[in-house]
Write a protein that holds these residues in place. Structure first.
Motif, short mmCIF file in Angstrom:
data_model
loop_
_atom_site.label_atom_id
_atom_site.label_comp_id
_atom_site.label_asym_id
_atom_site.label_seq_id
_atom_site.Cartn_x
_atom_site.Cartn_y
_atom_site.Cartn_z
N ARG A 147 7.57 11.82 -8.41
CA ARG A 147 6.22 12.05 -8.95
C ARG A 147 5.32 10.84 -8.75
NH1 ARG A 147 8.18 14.86 -14.66
NH2 ARG A 147 8.86 16.85 -13.74
N ILE A 148 5.88 9.66 -8.96
CA ILE A 148 5.10 8.44 -8.73
C ILE A 148 4.66 8.35 -7.28
CG2 ILE A 148 5.20 5.92 -8.71
CD1 ILE A 148 7.13 6.09 -11.08
N ALA A 149 5.62 8.60 -6.37
CA ALA A 149 5.32 8.51 -4.94
C ALA A 149 4.27 9.53 -4.53
CB ALA A 149 6.60 8.70 -4.13
N ASN A 150 4.39 10.76 -5.02
CA ASN A 150 3.44 11.81 -4.65
C ASN A 150 2.02 11.46 -5.07
OD1 ASN A 150 5.38 13.50 -3.48
ND2 ASN A 150 5.91 14.41 -5.44
N LYS A 151 1.87 10.92 -6.27
CA LYS A 151 0.54 10.57 -6.76
C LYS A 151 -0.04 9.40 -5.97
CE LYS A 151 0.89 12.31 -11.51
NZ LYS A 151 -0.17 13.30 -11.27
N LEU A 152 0.79 8.41 -5.65
CA LEU A 152 0.32 7.27 -4.88
C LEU A 152 -0.13 7.68 -3.49
CD1 LEU A 152 2.86 4.44 -5.79
CD2 LEU A 152 0.41 4.46 -6.27
N ILE A 153 0.69 8.50 -2.84
CA ILE A 153 0.37 8.92 -1.48
C ILE A 153 -0.93 9.72 -1.47
CG2 ILE A 153 1.13 10.32 0.48
CD1 ILE A 153 4.02 9.68 -0.41
N GLY A 154 -1.07 10.63 -2.43
CA GLY A 154 -2.29 11.44 -2.50
C GLY A 154 -3.53 10.60 -2.73
N LYS A 155 -3.42 9.60 -3.62
CA LYS A 155 -4.58 8.75 -3.92
C LYS A 155 -4.99 7.91 -2.73
CE LYS A 155 -5.59 9.39 -8.38
NZ LYS A 155 -6.96 9.75 -8.83
N VAL A 156 -4.01 7.31 -2.05
CA VAL A 156 -4.31 6.37 -0.97
C VAL A 156 -4.75 7.09 0.30
CG1 VAL A 156 -3.32 4.62 0.55
CG2 VAL A 156 -2.82 4.58 -1.89
N THR A 157 -4.07 8.19 0.64
CA THR A 157 -4.33 8.85 1.91
C THR A 157 -5.38 9.94 1.82
OG1 THR A 157 -2.58 10.50 1.59
CG2 THR A 157 -1.96 8.40 2.59
N GLY A 158 -5.62 10.50 0.64
CA GLY A 158 -6.58 11.58 0.50
C GLY A 158 -6.02 12.95 0.82
N TRP A 192 0.60 12.11 8.59
CA TRP A 192 0.52 11.92 10.04
C TRP A 192 -0.06 13.17 10.71
CZ3 TRP A 192 0.60 7.12 10.64
CH2 TRP A 192 1.51 6.29 9.98
N VAL A 193 0.32 14.34 10.20
CA VAL A 193 -0.22 15.58 10.77
C VAL A 193 -1.72 15.63 10.56
CG1 VAL A 193 -0.23 18.10 10.55
CG2 VAL A 193 1.94 16.87 10.59
N ALA A 194 -2.19 15.12 9.42
CA ALA A 194 -3.64 15.09 9.16
C ALA A 194 -4.38 14.20 10.16
CB ALA A 194 -3.91 14.61 7.74
N GLY A 195 -3.63 13.37 10.89
CA GLY A 195 -4.26 12.55 11.91
C GLY A 195 -4.51 13.29 13.21
N PHE A 236 -2.58 1.80 6.96
CA PHE A 236 -3.06 1.00 8.08
C PHE A 236 -3.11 1.82 9.36
CE2 PHE A 236 -2.01 -1.54 11.82
CZ PHE A 236 -3.05 -2.45 11.81
N PHE A 237 -2.03 2.53 9.68
CA PHE A 237 -1.96 3.24 10.94
C PHE A 237 -2.93 4.42 10.98
CE2 PHE A 237 2.14 1.05 11.40
CZ PHE A 237 1.98 0.57 12.69
N LEU A 238 -3.16 5.06 9.83
CA LEU A 238 -4.09 6.18 9.81
C LEU A 238 -5.52 5.71 10.02
CD1 LEU A 238 -2.80 8.52 6.98
CD2 LEU A 238 -2.95 9.04 9.39
N ARG A 239 -5.89 4.63 9.36
CA ARG A 239 -7.26 4.15 9.43
C ARG A 239 -7.53 3.26 10.64
NH1 ARG A 239 -9.66 4.64 4.29
NH2 ARG A 239 -8.79 6.55 3.36
N PHE A 240 -6.52 2.46 11.02
CA PHE A 240 -6.76 1.46 12.06
C PHE A 240 -5.71 1.46 13.16
CE2 PHE A 240 -8.36 -0.14 7.98
CZ PHE A 240 -9.68 -0.37 8.29
#
Length: 337
Positions: A147-158, A192-195, A236-240
């Motif tokens: 649950r912690i990981a899911n919330k963090l990933i969603g917040k950071v990656t959108g 990554w798929v969203a990229g 980093f890899f998604l944005r840059f």
């Protein structure tokens, strides 16, 4: 079910299952997959990837594949490269129009796959993620870290999903085969798929989940800390990823501006006010800022050069296969007449 003229009602499907030290789960898993896809109504294949197991998993997979037929294919990696590499090996070998993945520990239900395929086609998605809403795992060791990981990933990656960690997914092959998975990035596959496709073409659906029957889990609460590191890499890899010079350049310019302003102030104090600045800590800070700026800008240039070299080279493989079912003899599991 197939129509009288044997025209498939669904696209061809490749099911990819990475397995590591899952000797007791091999035969039950293959049986469950065949039961779940018995009425799929279109050609399908099963690709089992042995990730360098040392307990005989690979040998048992080969024996079961020989009994089941050519539609069951086995890939054995030379050593334990990790789940991400095993999944990548399966993706590269898949021949189906759609690719489904699930864990080899019997906690995912292969019977959910046909329903997920129908939902993906009906909703016109490129990726349909499973959501284990009623997880049958230990609260502290698995649920809370997840649950912690899911919330963090969603917040950071959108890319907001309820359950990034669920391995039960269905992809369009042309989309997932454009994604190069590295490290332990299987947790971030939707990101990554969203990229390579629109985030609106990524969805989720509730799936069943069962308690592990055989073997032991390869994950624990320590995974949360690895997720934090991987999350920084994913951001980093998604944005840059294609323009790392912008990342290092922006920070370098900011440091350079701050250092320049500090140095300008010190020069004004030195030559206009006539005060000694040799013993001021601010002088050291200004020099460090300017040096850091030069170093970051140089790093950005080098990163850009490395990125261009990487994209110019076609070989992105980071795993080695020890043995694989011969492609020329591979067959589809055809729907029953």
């Amino acid at each position: 079910m197939s129509t009288p003229d044997r025209t498939p009602s669904r696209p061809s499907l490749s099911v990819v299952i990475p397995m590591y030290q899952e000797l007791d789960n091999v035969e039950p898993m293959l049986e469950r997959v065949h039961q779940g896809l018995a009425d799929y109504g279109a050609p399908w294949e099963l690709i089992c990837v042995d990730d360098g197991s040392r307990d005989g998993t690979g040998e048992r997979l080969r024996a079961c594949a020989e009994r089941r037929g050519g539609h069951v294919r086995v890939i054995r990696l030379r050593r334990n490269f990790g789940q991400t590499a095993a999944m990548q090996a399966g993706f590269e070998s898949a021949r189906g129009e759609l690719i489904a993945t699930l864990d080899g520990d019997l906690q995912n239900d292969p019977a959910d796959i046909p329903r997920m395929v129908d939902a993906l086609l009906e909703r016109d998605l490129d990726l349909l993620q499973g959501w284990r809403r009623r997880r049958q795992d230990a609260l502290v060791m698995r649920k809370i870290p997840s649950r912690i990981a899911n919330k963090l990933i969603g917040k950071v990656t959108g890319v907001a999903l309820h359950d990034y960690g669920c391995s039960l997914k269905v992809y369009r092959a042309e989309v997932i085969q454009e994604v190069a998975l590295l490290g332990e990035m299987h947790r971030f596959i939707p990101v990554w798929v969203a990229g390579v496709t629109a985030p609106q073409r990524i969805g989720e659906i509730e799936v069943g989940h069962q308690a592990r029957q055989f073997g032991t889990s390869k994950y624990g609460i320590s995974r949360t800390f690895r997720v934090l590191v991987d999350l920084l890499s994913a951001f980093f890899f998604l944005r840059f990823g294609a323009r790392p010079g912008h990342f290092f350049g922006l920070i370098g310019i900011a440091f350079g501006v701050i250092g320049g302003l500090l140095m300008t102030n010190l020069l004004w104090v030195k030559f206009w006010l006539g005060e000694d600045i040799g013993g001021r800590p601010l002088l050291i800070v200004a020099i460090l800022m300017l040096l850091a700026s030069v170093q970051l800008l140089t790093t950005g240039v080098l990163a850009e050069m490395l990125t261009r070299t990487f994209f110019a080279s076609g070989d992105r493989t980071h795993f080695r296969i020890r043995w694989s079912s011969p492609a020329e003899t591979a067959a589809w599991k055809e729907p029953e007449a």
